[in-house]
Motif scaffolding. Structure first.
Motif, PDB file in Angstrom:
ATOM      1  N   GLY A 164      14.985   2.988   7.181  1.00  0.00           N
ATOM      2  CA  GLY A 164      16.306   3.527   6.888  1.00  0.00           C
ATOM      3  C   GLY A 164      16.167   4.496   5.733  1.00  0.00           C
ATOM      4  O   GLY A 164      15.110   5.107   5.535  1.00  0.00           O
ATOM      5  N   GLN A 165      17.226   4.636   4.923  1.00  0.00           N
ATOM      6  CA  GLN A 165      17.213   5.564   3.791  1.00  0.00           C
ATOM      7  C   GLN A 165      16.802   4.852   2.509  1.00  0.00           C
ATOM      8  O   GLN A 165      17.354   3.804   2.177  1.00  0.00           O
ATOM      9  CB  GLN A 165      18.603   6.183   3.604  1.00  0.00           C
ATOM     10  CG  GLN A 165      19.098   6.962   4.818  1.00  0.00           C
ATOM     11  CD  GLN A 165      20.434   7.614   4.549  1.00  0.00           C
ATOM     12  OE1 GLN A 165      20.526   8.621   3.848  1.00  0.00           O
ATOM     13  NE2 GLN A 165      21.485   7.055   5.123  1.00  0.00           N
ATOM     14  N   LEU A 166      15.843   5.430   1.826  1.00  0.00           N
ATOM     15  CA  LEU A 166      15.428   4.920   0.521  1.00  0.00           C
ATOM     16  C   LEU A 166      16.035   5.812  -0.556  1.00  0.00           C
ATOM     17  O   LEU A 166      15.576   6.930  -0.778  1.00  0.00           O
ATOM     18  CB  LEU A 166      13.900   4.903   0.411  1.00  0.00           C
ATOM     19  CG  LEU A 166      13.307   4.569  -0.966  1.00  0.00           C
ATOM     20  CD1 LEU A 166      13.834   3.251  -1.498  1.00  0.00           C
ATOM     21  CD2 LEU A 166      11.781   4.587  -0.916  1.00  0.00           C
ATOM     22  N   LYS A 167      17.089   5.306  -1.205  1.00  0.00           N
ATOM     23  CA  LYS A 167      17.762   6.077  -2.246  1.00  0.00           C
ATOM     24  C   LYS A 167      17.796   5.339  -3.578  1.00  0.00           C
ATOM     25  O   LYS A 167      18.319   5.857  -4.550  1.00  0.00           O
ATOM     26  CB  LYS A 167      19.198   6.415  -1.800  1.00  0.00           C
ATOM     27  CG  LYS A 167      19.252   7.378  -0.618  1.00  0.00           C
ATOM     28  CD  LYS A 167      20.680   7.795  -0.309  1.00  0.00           C
ATOM     29  CE  LYS A 167      20.719   8.847   0.788  1.00  0.00           C
ATOM     30  NZ  LYS A 167      22.103   9.296   1.083  1.00  0.00           N
ATOM     31  N   GLY A 168      17.265   4.124  -3.598  1.00  0.00           N
ATOM     32  CA  GLY A 168      17.203   3.366  -4.840  1.00  0.00           C
ATOM     33  C   GLY A 168      15.857   3.526  -5.502  1.00  0.00           C
ATOM     34  O   GLY A 168      15.249   4.593  -5.450  1.00  0.00           O
ATOM     35  N   MET A 169      15.376   2.432  -6.116  1.00  0.00           N
ATOM     36  CA  MET A 169      14.090   2.453  -6.801  1.00  0.00           C
ATOM     37  C   MET A 169      13.067   1.652  -6.005  1.00  0.00           C
ATOM     38  O   MET A 169      13.381   0.596  -5.464  1.00  0.00           O
ATOM     39  CB  MET A 169      14.226   1.871  -8.209  1.00  0.00           C
ATOM     40  CG  MET A 169      15.129   2.673  -9.124  1.00  0.00           C
ATOM     41  SD  MET A 169      15.338   1.893 -10.758  1.00  0.00           S
ATOM     42  CE  MET A 169      13.659   1.967 -11.375  1.00  0.00           C
ATOM     43  N   ALA A 170      11.837   2.156  -5.924  1.00  0.00           N
ATOM     44  CA  ALA A 170      10.774   1.468  -5.197  1.00  0.00           C
ATOM     45  C   ALA A 170       9.510   1.464  -6.042  1.00  0.00           C
ATOM     46  O   ALA A 170       9.069   2.516  -6.515  1.00  0.00           O
ATOM     47  CB  ALA A 170      10.515   2.152  -3.861  1.00  0.00           C
ATOM     48  N   HIS A 171       8.923   0.277  -6.229  1.00  0.00           N
ATOM     49  CA  HIS A 171       7.685   0.146  -7.004  1.00  0.00           C
ATOM     50  C   HIS A 171       6.683  -0.634  -6.162  1.00  0.00           C
ATOM     51  O   HIS A 171       6.764  -1.862  -6.038  1.00  0.00           O
ATOM     52  CB  HIS A 171       7.959  -0.574  -8.326  1.00  0.00           C
ATOM     53  CG  HIS A 171       6.752  -0.646  -9.216  1.00  0.00           C
ATOM     54  ND1 HIS A 171       6.769  -1.296 -10.433  1.00  0.00           N
ATOM     55  CD2 HIS A 171       5.488  -0.147  -9.070  1.00  0.00           C
ATOM     56  CE1 HIS A 171       5.562  -1.199 -10.993  1.00  0.00           C
ATOM     57  NE2 HIS A 171       4.780  -0.511 -10.178  1.00  0.00           N
ATOM     58  N   ALA A 172       5.748   0.074  -5.554  1.00  0.00           N
ATOM     59  CA  ALA A 172       4.698  -0.554  -4.745  1.00  0.00           C
ATOM     60  C   ALA A 172       3.447  -0.735  -5.597  1.00  0.00           C
ATOM     61  O   ALA A 172       3.242  -0.018  -6.580  1.00  0.00           O
ATOM     62  CB  ALA A 172       4.380   0.311  -3.530  1.00  0.00           C
ATOM     63  N   GLY A 173       2.607  -1.708  -5.218  1.00  0.00           N
ATOM     64  CA  GLY A 173       1.382  -1.942  -5.980  1.00  0.00           C
ATOM     65  C   GLY A 173       1.655  -2.285  -7.420  1.00  0.00           C
ATOM     66  O   GLY A 173       0.937  -1.830  -8.318  1.00  0.00           O
ATOM     67  N   CYS A 174       2.688  -3.107  -7.672  1.00  0.00           N
ATOM     68  CA  CYS A 174       3.161  -3.317  -9.038  1.00  0.00           C
ATOM     69  C   CYS A 174       2.169  -4.075  -9.927  1.00  0.00           C
ATOM     70  O   CYS A 174       2.356  -4.132 -11.140  1.00  0.00           O
ATOM     71  CB  CYS A 174       4.516  -4.018  -9.037  1.00  0.00           C
ATOM     72  SG  CYS A 174       4.508  -5.673  -8.324  1.00  0.00           S
ATOM     73  N   LYS A 175       1.116  -4.644  -9.313  1.00  0.00           N
ATOM     74  CA  LYS A 175       0.079  -5.300 -10.120  1.00  0.00           C
ATOM     75  C   LYS A 175      -1.199  -4.465 -10.178  1.00  0.00           C
ATOM     76  O   LYS A 175      -2.290  -4.991 -10.402  1.00  0.00           O
ATOM     77  CB  LYS A 175      -0.214  -6.697  -9.565  1.00  0.00           C
ATOM     78  CG  LYS A 175       0.927  -7.688  -9.767  1.00  0.00           C
ATOM     79  CD  LYS A 175       0.543  -9.085  -9.308  1.00  0.00           C
ATOM     80  CE  LYS A 175       1.674 -10.065  -9.569  1.00  0.00           C
ATOM     81  NZ  LYS A 175       1.326 -11.448  -9.109  1.00  0.00           N
ATOM     82  N   GLY A 176      -1.036  -3.153  -9.957  1.00  0.00           N
ATOM     83  CA  GLY A 176      -2.165  -2.257 -10.129  1.00  0.00           C
ATOM     84  C   GLY A 176      -2.845  -1.800  -8.857  1.00  0.00           C
ATOM     85  O   GLY A 176      -3.896  -1.156  -8.915  1.00  0.00           O
ATOM     86  N   MET A 177      -2.265  -2.101  -7.680  1.00  0.00           N
ATOM     87  CA  MET A 177      -2.867  -1.705  -6.400  1.00  0.00           C
ATOM     88  C   MET A 177      -2.582  -0.217  -6.136  1.00  0.00           C
ATOM     89  O   MET A 177      -1.559   0.163  -5.597  1.00  0.00           O
ATOM     90  CB  MET A 177      -2.288  -2.565  -5.272  1.00  0.00           C
ATOM     91  CG  MET A 177      -2.843  -2.280  -3.890  1.00  0.00           C
ATOM     92  SD  MET A 177      -2.125  -3.439  -2.682  1.00  0.00           S
ATOM     93  CE  MET A 177      -2.472  -2.562  -1.154  1.00  0.00           C
ATOM     94  N   THR A 178      -3.518   0.647  -6.523  1.00  0.00           N
ATOM     95  CA  THR A 178      -3.294   2.090  -6.430  1.00  0.00           C
ATOM     96  C   THR A 178      -3.367   2.618  -4.992  1.00  0.00           C
ATOM     97  O   THR A 178      -2.927   3.740  -4.732  1.00  0.00           O
ATOM     98  CB  THR A 178      -4.325   2.857  -7.284  1.00  0.00           C
ATOM     99  OG1 THR A 178      -5.645   2.498  -6.876  1.00  0.00           O
ATOM    100  CG2 THR A 178      -4.138   2.539  -8.755  1.00  0.00           C
TER     101      THR A 178
END
Length: 210
Positions: free
Chosen positions: A146-160
């Motif tokens: 769908g639409q991503l209009k908020g905040m997204a943090h992937a790999g938050c434990k350092g997974m680049t």
């Protein structure tokens, strides 16, 4: 073709494949799918598996409806989804490629409103929109159907090598590991293809899935 065979479940070495009759009416497909997952009952309870749709191409809306039926009627722990739809197939192939063996996936059915937040030790798939003021934080990947209009943090434990993908990408803030980027206002308007964001050479790049 007999109506009983409009929807067929098959177990494979890679997971569960659902075969759909090419010419069956979609409402009948939904009825058959609902019936079969209800009949399967405990067979799917807490089963960790991949899921593949085969036999016909569905629209994005139809695929979302089928996934909602499965999410509502089972407790399957789905690691990734493959479909005949090119755009969603690319999303699932990315998820499969980057998924670590220990990395589970959380499926959230429905849109996230302002103030809502998902935090998960693994990857997150949202079947709906992520509206402004909503946030997703995952140690793995993030996919928004769908639409991503908020905040997204992937790999938050350092997974680049984590990634973020959405049918419509216009986040207030996008972060992968410790790298943060913001989308210009002009990128938040008008139609555009599904996109995915990834880290390369210490920077976040965004590419179309077309």
């Amino acid at each position: 073709m007999n109506q009983e065979n409009y929807v067929i479940f098959k177990g494979t070495k890679d997971g569960v494949t659902i075969l759909f009759q090419q010419d069956a009416p979609f409402d009948v497909i939904c009825e058959q799918l609902t019936q079969k997952v209800e009949e399967a009952g405990k067979f799917f309870d807490k089963v960790k598996t991949s899921l593949a749709f085969k036999g016909r191409v569905f629209s994005e809306e139809e695929e979302e409806q089928l996934l909602k039926i499965i999410a509502e009627k089972t407790n399957m722990d789905i690691t990734f989804v493959k479909t005949e739809n090119n755009e969603l197939k690319q999303l699932s192939e990315l998820l499969e490629k980057e998924m670590h063996p220990h990395n589970l996936t959380k499926f959230h059915k429905g849109s996230l409103r302002n103030g809502q937040k998902i935090e998960f030790d693994g990857s997150v798939v949202v079947i709906g929109d992520v509206n402004p003021g909503a946030e997703i934080k995952a140690t793995g990947n993030i996919i928004v159907l769908g639409q991503l209009k908020g905040m997204a943090h992937a790999g938050c434990k350092g997974m680049t090598d984590a990634f973020v993908s959405a049918v419509y990408m216009a986040p207030v803030q996008l972060r992968i590991a410790d790298i943060i980027t913001r989308f210009p206002e002009e990128n938040k308007r008008g139609p555009k293809p599904p996109e995915y964001a990834f880290v390369q050479n210490g920077q976040i790049f965004v590419m179309a899935l077309s």
